[in-house]
Enzyme design. Sequence first.
Site, PDB file in Angstrom:
ATOM      1  N   GLU A 122      53.027  42.893  33.142  1.00  0.00           N
ATOM      2  CA  GLU A 122      53.652  41.982  31.871  1.00  0.00           C
ATOM      3  C   GLU A 122      53.317  42.994  30.577  1.00  0.00           C
ATOM      4  OE1 GLU A 122      51.913  38.203  32.927  1.00  0.00           O
ATOM      5  OE2 GLU A 122      54.104  37.754  32.802  1.00  0.00           O
ATOM      6  N   GLU A 142      50.932  37.071  41.720  1.00  0.00           N
ATOM      7  CA  GLU A 142      51.044  35.876  41.243  1.00  0.00           C
ATOM      8  C   GLU A 142      51.531  35.020  42.321  1.00  0.00           C
ATOM      9  OE1 GLU A 142      51.807  38.318  39.391  1.00  0.00           O
ATOM     10  OE2 GLU A 142      51.529  38.071  37.297  1.00  0.00           O
TER      11      GLU A 142
HETATM   12  C1  1HE Z   1      38.922  40.770  38.567  1.00  0.00           C
HETATM   13  C2  1HE Z   1      40.269  40.853  38.716  1.00  0.00           C
HETATM   14  C3  1HE Z   1      40.907  39.860  38.181  1.00  0.00           C
HETATM   15  C4  1HE Z   1      39.134  42.765  39.694  1.00  0.00           C
HETATM   16  N1  1HE Z   1      40.613  38.927  37.501  1.00  0.00           N
HETATM   17  N2  1HE Z   1      38.325  39.628  37.936  1.00  0.00           N
HETATM   18  N3  1HE Z   1      45.604  39.837  39.485  1.00  0.00           N
HETATM   19  C5  1HE Z   1      45.169  40.100  40.843  1.00  0.00           C
HETATM   20  O1  1HE Z   1      45.352  39.399  41.544  1.00  0.00           O
HETATM   21  C6  1HE Z   1      44.648  41.435  41.205  1.00  0.00           C
HETATM   22  C7  1HE Z   1      43.170  41.401  41.674  1.00  0.00           C
HETATM   23  N4  1HE Z   1      42.496  42.298  41.756  1.00  0.00           N
HETATM   24  C8  1HE Z   1      42.580  43.463  42.685  1.00  0.00           C
HETATM   25  O2  1HE Z   1      43.514  43.137  43.557  1.00  0.00           O
HETATM   26  C9  1HE Z   1      41.662  44.358  42.740  1.00  0.00           C
HETATM   27  O3  1HE Z   1      40.798  44.075  42.032  1.00  0.00           O
HETATM   28  C10 1HE Z   1      42.326  45.931  42.277  1.00  0.00           C
HETATM   29  C11 1HE Z   1      43.488  46.184  43.098  1.00  0.00           C
HETATM   30  C12 1HE Z   1      42.950  45.727  40.870  1.00  0.00           C
HETATM   31  C13 1HE Z   1      41.158  47.120  42.032  1.00  0.00           C
HETATM   32  O4  1HE Z   1      40.653  46.994  43.393  1.00  0.00           O
HETATM   33  P1  1HE Z   1      39.214  47.732  43.156  1.00  0.00           P
HETATM   34  O5  1HE Z   1      38.597  47.936  44.855  1.00  0.00           O
HETATM   35  O6  1HE Z   1      39.077  48.853  42.540  1.00  0.00           O
HETATM   36  O7  1HE Z   1      38.184  46.716  42.444  1.00  0.00           O
HETATM   37  P2  1HE Z   1      37.392  45.288  42.978  1.00  0.00           P
HETATM   38  O8  1HE Z   1      36.239  45.696  43.663  1.00  0.00           O
HETATM   39  O9  1HE Z   1      38.504  44.549  43.687  1.00  0.00           O
HETATM   40  O10 1HE Z   1      36.954  44.570  41.546  1.00  0.00           O
HETATM   41  C14 1HE Z   1      36.013  44.979  40.654  1.00  0.00           C
HETATM   42  C15 1HE Z   1      35.317  43.747  40.017  1.00  0.00           C
HETATM   43  O11 1HE Z   1      36.237  43.427  39.150  1.00  0.00           O
HETATM   44  C16 1HE Z   1      35.028  42.578  40.812  1.00  0.00           C
HETATM   45  O12 1HE Z   1      34.173  41.946  40.246  1.00  0.00           O
HETATM   46  P3  1HE Z   1      32.645  42.177  40.960  1.00  0.00           P
HETATM   47  O13 1HE Z   1      31.886  41.255  40.046  1.00  0.00           O
HETATM   48  O14 1HE Z   1      32.779  41.687  42.269  1.00  0.00           O
HETATM   49  O15 1HE Z   1      32.309  43.504  40.578  1.00  0.00           O
HETATM   50  C17 1HE Z   1      36.465  41.863  40.907  1.00  0.00           C
HETATM   51  O16 1HE Z   1      36.272  40.568  40.904  1.00  0.00           O
HETATM   52  C18 1HE Z   1      36.766  42.086  39.299  1.00  0.00           C
HETATM   53  N5  1HE Z   1      38.437  41.904  39.389  1.00  0.00           N
HETATM   54  N6  1HE Z   1      40.410  42.138  39.181  1.00  0.00           N
HETATM   55  C19 1HE Z   1      39.010  38.570  37.750  1.00  0.00           C
HETATM   56  N7  1HE Z   1      42.321  40.178  37.829  1.00  0.00           N
HETATM   57  C20 1HE Z   1      49.765  35.451  32.345  1.00  0.00           C
HETATM   58  S1  1HE Z   1      49.922  35.002  33.929  1.00  0.00           S
HETATM   59  C21 1HE Z   1      49.323  36.344  34.763  1.00  0.00           C
HETATM   60  C22 1HE Z   1      49.095  36.227  35.998  1.00  0.00           C
HETATM   61  C23 1HE Z   1      48.283  37.247  36.770  1.00  0.00           C
HETATM   62  O17 1HE Z   1      48.109  38.428  36.217  1.00  0.00           O
HETATM   63  S2  1HE Z   1      47.983  36.819  38.312  1.00  0.00           S
HETATM   64  C24 1HE Z   1      47.631  38.534  39.181  1.00  0.00           C
HETATM   65  C25 1HE Z   1      46.008  38.639  38.970  1.00  0.00           C
END
Ligand code: 1HE
Length: 269
Positions: A122, A142
């Site tokens: 977005e 989402e």
């Molecule tokens: C996060 C987030 C997040 C990572 N919010 N903490 N977005 C998503 O559903 C995407 C979610 N994220 C992923 O699918 C993956 O993290 C990635 C593909 C982006 C990257 O993968 P990777 O292997 O490099 O990283 P990771 O190990 O998954 O994440 C590293 C840390 O970042 C980990 O936290 P930690 O404390 O365990 O180290 C994750 O939890 C954290 N992290 N992404 C919170 N999104 C206005 S409405 C909009 C609606 C949306 O955007 S919904 C889509 C949300």
Amino acid sequence: MSSAANTIIELAAQAGVSLEMRGNVALIQLCRPQKRNALSDSLIEALRNVFQNLPAETKAAVVHGQGDHFCAGLDLSELKERDAAEGVFHSRSWHVALDAVEAGPVPVIAALHGAVVGGGLELASACHIRVADASTFYALPEGTRGIFVGGGGAVRVPKLVGAARMTDMMLTGRVYNAVDGERVGFAQYLVEEGQALNKALELAERIATNARMTNFALTHVLPRIAEQPADHGLMTEALMASIAQSAPEAKARVRAFLEGKAAKVQKAD
Ligand code: 1HE
């Protein structure tokens, strides 16, 4: 920069958004690599504040992300129980911030790499040009998380790739890679891995040399013309054309070409 603007920039840095000037190009970085640049409420507020307080000399801006990804979207750890009214206000706060990107004073280029997902897509869609490197991938998780876009994606993503592709992405969790993403219209430029920022800066420096009125017409008037009924759009175009060509800078640029002092259009590679 005024001291008030300086304070805003310092506070933004604490929330994970940094601003650095490269000449008259503002380089804005999402700096939460440990959370894959997930967009917390404070980061969204910081983004809005930075775009609303760009230094006066800014002629173009580049947005990029620190670490391995551009942006993982909404910070899911903040997705708490909200009643309907709170949900609306939360979404509207994103709208204000991303409107500040899209309808701010200068053209904005997104330099993309890694994940460009959810709210990250977005944000990228609110920019005027997207440059992606070969590591880029696009998704709208989402749908699979049981939520809906709320940061302007329902309006901006279909303009890039069409409502049918967005529907498919959200219903099925489909992920587009960098090559297919450029083919369908997410990005206008596709470059080698690690080169998106360089390319975005190169484009921004060029855009910064345009007549101010040209950049204004393209970022503020063209999007409105595209939304108008054709007869209104043609009228707006005529008015904009007249305003643009009457500016002394436009006259000087045309005269320079006629006198052989300005670059010709070159054949594409
Ligand atoms: C996060 C987030 C997040 C990572 N919010 N903490 N977005 C998503 O559903 C995407 C979610 N994220 C992923 O699918 C993956 O993290 C990635 C593909 C982006 C990257 O993968 P990777 O292997 O490099 O990283 P990771 O190990 O998954 O994440 C590293 C840390 O970042 C980990 O936290 P930690 O404390 O365990 O180290 C994750 O939890 C954290 N992290 N992404 C919170 N999104 C206005 S409405 C909009 C609606 C949306 O955007 S919904 C889509 C949300």
